[in-house]
Every structure is written in structure tokens, then in C-alpha cells.
Scaffold this active site. Structure first.
Site, PDB file in Angstrom:
ATOM      1  N   ARG A  91       0.533  -6.657 -12.822  1.00 22.58           N
ATOM      2  CA  ARG A  91      -0.777  -6.038 -13.123  1.00 22.58           C
ATOM      3  C   ARG A  91      -1.157  -5.896 -14.367  1.00 22.58           C
ATOM      4  O   ARG A  91      -0.333  -5.779 -15.232  1.00 22.58           O
ATOM      5  CB  ARG A  91      -1.028  -4.802 -12.306  1.00 22.58           C
ATOM      6  CG  ARG A  91      -0.530  -3.677 -12.778  1.00 22.58           C
ATOM      7  CD  ARG A  91      -0.925  -2.425 -11.764  1.00 22.58           C
ATOM      8  NE  ARG A  91      -0.173  -1.128 -12.342  1.00 22.58           N
ATOM      9  CZ  ARG A  91      -0.717  -0.341 -13.034  1.00 22.58           C
ATOM     10  NH1 ARG A  91      -1.857  -0.569 -13.799  1.00 22.58           N
ATOM     11  NH2 ARG A  91      -0.127   0.680 -13.283  1.00 22.58           N
ATOM     12  N   ARG A 146       2.814   1.577  -1.205  1.00 22.05           N
ATOM     13  CA  ARG A 146       4.017   0.917  -0.810  1.00 22.05           C
ATOM     14  C   ARG A 146       4.275   0.305   0.345  1.00 22.05           C
ATOM     15  O   ARG A 146       3.881   0.768   1.308  1.00 22.05           O
ATOM     16  CB  ARG A 146       5.194   1.824  -1.486  1.00 22.05           C
ATOM     17  CG  ARG A 146       4.988   2.544  -3.084  1.00 22.05           C
ATOM     18  CD  ARG A 146       6.368   3.216  -3.139  1.00 22.05           C
ATOM     19  NE  ARG A 146       6.132   3.988  -4.267  1.00 22.05           N
ATOM     20  CZ  ARG A 146       5.843   5.317  -4.733  1.00 22.05           C
ATOM     21  NH1 ARG A 146       5.225   5.784  -3.400  1.00 22.05           N
ATOM     22  NH2 ARG A 146       5.244   5.747  -5.889  1.00 22.05           N
TER      23      ARG A 146
END
EC number: 4.8.1.5
Length: 326
Positions: A91, A146
Site C-alpha cells: 500500500r 487481518r
């Protein structure tokens, strides 16, 4: 007398290389090492140049490139199948995620194979491994948190394959070790808000998950560490054993040790001895790959984050001849 010697080689570097950085990725095609992504300051991406290091001349350069490259990012992963590099995820500082890209080292062309909207949910802090046909992706952090999912991109059929999820025993996690050994995918450790010390194995033939109990010199729980295979062995190095109170903004307790796991006997061995002054700095968040240096196969590591939170720019090699193999 110590049974195994821990000997590191510092590799000289010439030319315009990636410099100090962490949370980047590295892979090998032939005698060339390719490096992509990373950060110098926490959560601030650097560039999207593809750096290439010649293992014979020990010189860095920037690979020529056409096509649609990934945008600058950090906590990205990459693997090689044949002469093609596959880069997925990561990212930027606006929390945009990259999809799956390929780079053909023969034509020097980037291609976007699967945009985030059409492929897997965007993620970072995931782990990747590959065999001769598939790129495996496990875990990581998505916009929803997650995950503990396992997918593969089939480079022949050019599509994603979803495997059974790992189940509640294997918590969603970021930055575990991910290694393919003889038809099984090993998930080692990782981070779910705390450092994890468990190990799980997925059999590709039966598509069954299994929690694995090991003995011997079992390493402390950790994440963001190199993990590679050598025959039936898994070799790990370094990593973060305890997070910093500022999490990714700081440097936690780092390791500088090498361990080997025999995947048949399930016994760990810590690689000890050697000259302490020759050992590289403790680190995590480093780029790594298997490589052949001067005729020997081993673990090649670049950069990473140090215990002082300063990014490293060294290139070090640890040969597999130092393993205690049976």
C-alpha cells in the site's frame, strides 16, 4: 563444540541501488536480483523503480520498464516463476492497495494481471511463495482487518484459486513466514496484535490444514522475518520478537539469529557460533530471497529496520553449506 557455524558474507554494492529501506521485496531471476518497494520513514512509500543487482559484477542499476507498473508502495511481496516476476499487494501512504502485476525480465514489460477490484481484496503485510506454476498468497491486512486466507494465482490458467481457509486455530495474521516444501505450504508465526509462535501446514494434494507441533531449539514468536526452503529444511532469520509500543512507527525487539527446521522430524536447530563481529545487525522488515553467490546457494538479505529504527542498506549472504543437514 558448536555443531553448526553461523557465517555471514557482506556483499559489496556498486551503482545506484535501492539504498536504505525496509518493507520491500526481493527475488532472483538467473544471476540477477530484483528489488521493489519499501519505506525509509514509517508508512511513507519511496518509489516504484525496479532495482536489479548483478550477482557477478555486484552492481545495481534500475531495470528498463514499459507497461503498467505497480504504484509506489511498501509491505509488498514478490516471487519468480520462470523468467517472470510477480508482484502483489502493498500500500501507499493513502492506503491504496496494488493488485497483481507481472514483470517479464526478457521483454522488460510490466502488466497488470488482476486489479484489486477484480481479484483478491487489497492487502499489505501478507506473505507470498511460489512453485513452478502458482503464486501463493497467505494472510495480510485488508481494509477489514487481518485474514487467514490462502489463495494462489495460476500463471498458466491466469486466474485466482481459493483454498479452504485455515480455520480458527490459525488466527488471521500479518507478516508470517510462508514456504513451500514438497507439496505442502508452511505458515510460520506472524502478528495479530501480538507476536505469534504457532505453525500451520497446508497439504496441496488433500487440501487439508494441520497445526504443527515442533521440538528442539524452538524460536521465539516473531513476525516480519525471512523464511526460505532448502530441500526438506526451512531456514528463518531475524524478525521482530516483540512489537514496539508505537507498532509500525517504532522498532521492537529484533532478532539476529538463524534457525533451521527439519520438516520431516519437526525439530528446530539454532545455528550458533561463528564470529559475532561478522554477524549483520539484528533486523526485521527486510527484503530476502534465495540466491546463488559464487556457486553456493543461500539466503540473501537486503536492508530492513534495525533496533534503533534506522533503515539499513547492507546486502548480506548466508550460505546453506552452514546448515546441519542429514
Amino acid at each position: 563444540m558448536c555443531p553448526v557455524e553461523n557465517k555471514w558474507l557482506k556483499v559489496g554494492q556498486k551503482g545506484a541501488g535501492p539504498g536504505a529501506r525496509s518493507s520491500h521485496a526481493m527475488t532472483v531471476v538467473g544471476n540477477k536480483v530484483y528489488c521493489f518497494g519499501g519505506e525509509l520513514k514509517p508508512t511513507i512509500h519511496i518509489d516504484n523503480d525496479l532495482y536489479v543487482f548483478d550477482l557477478e559484477t555486484q552492481e545495481w542499476s534500475i531495470a528498463p520498464a514499459t507497461g503498467e507498473a505497480p504504484f509506489p508502495c511498501f509491505v509488498v511481496s514478490m516471487v519468480t516463476i520462470g523468467s517472470t516476476i510477480y508482484v502483489y499487494g502493498g500500500r501507499d501512504d493513502k492506503r491504496r492497495y496494488n493488485g497483481l502485476h507481472s514483470y517479464d525480465t526478457e521483454t522488460n514489460e510490466w502488466k497488470l494481471l488482476a486489479p484489486v477490484e477484480e481479484g483478491l481484496p487489497g492487502r499489505s503485510y501478507h506473505s507470498m511463495a511460489g512453485d513452478d506454476r502458482k503464486v501463493y498468497v497467505f494472510g495480510g491486512v485488508t481494509a477489514k482487518g487481518r485474514v487467514n486466507t490462502l489463495h494462489a494465482y495460476d500463471v498458466v490458467d491466469q486466474k485466482w484459486v481459493e483454498y479452504p481457509a485455515a480455520g480458527e486455530a490459525c488466527k488471521g495474521r500479518g507478516a508470517p513466514g510462508l514456504v513451500v516444501v514438497e507439496g505442502r505450504i508452511w505458515v510460520l508465526f506472524g502478528f495479530d496484535g501480538n507476536e505469534l509462535g504457532d505453525i500451520h501446514c497446508f497439504d496441496l494434494a488433500s487440501e487439508q490444514w494441520k497445526a504443527v507441533e515442533t521440538t528442539g531449539d524452538v524460536p521465539a514468536a516473531r513476525s516480519v522475518f525471512p523464511a526460505v526452503s532448502y530441500g526438506k529444511y526451512i531456514v528463518i532469520y531475524g524478525g521482530e520478537e516483540e512489537p514496539h509500543e508505537l507498532m509500525h512507527m517504532g522498532a521492537g525487539k529484533m532478532s539476529g539469529e538463524v534457525y533451521q527446521l527439519d520438516t520431516e522430524t519437526l525439530v528446530w536447530e539454532r545455528i550458533v557460533c561463528g564470529n559475532e563481529e561478522e554477524k549483520p545487525s539484528q533486523r526485521g522488515w527486510c527484503a530476502f530471497t534465495k540466491a546463488v553467490k559464487d556457486g553456493e546457494e543461500g539466503l540473501l538479505v537486503h536492508g530492513g529496520n534495525s533496533p534503533t529504527n534506522e533503515r539499513l542498506d547492507d546486502l548480506v549472504f548466508w550460505g546453506f553449506s552452514h546448515l546441519n543437514v542429514n
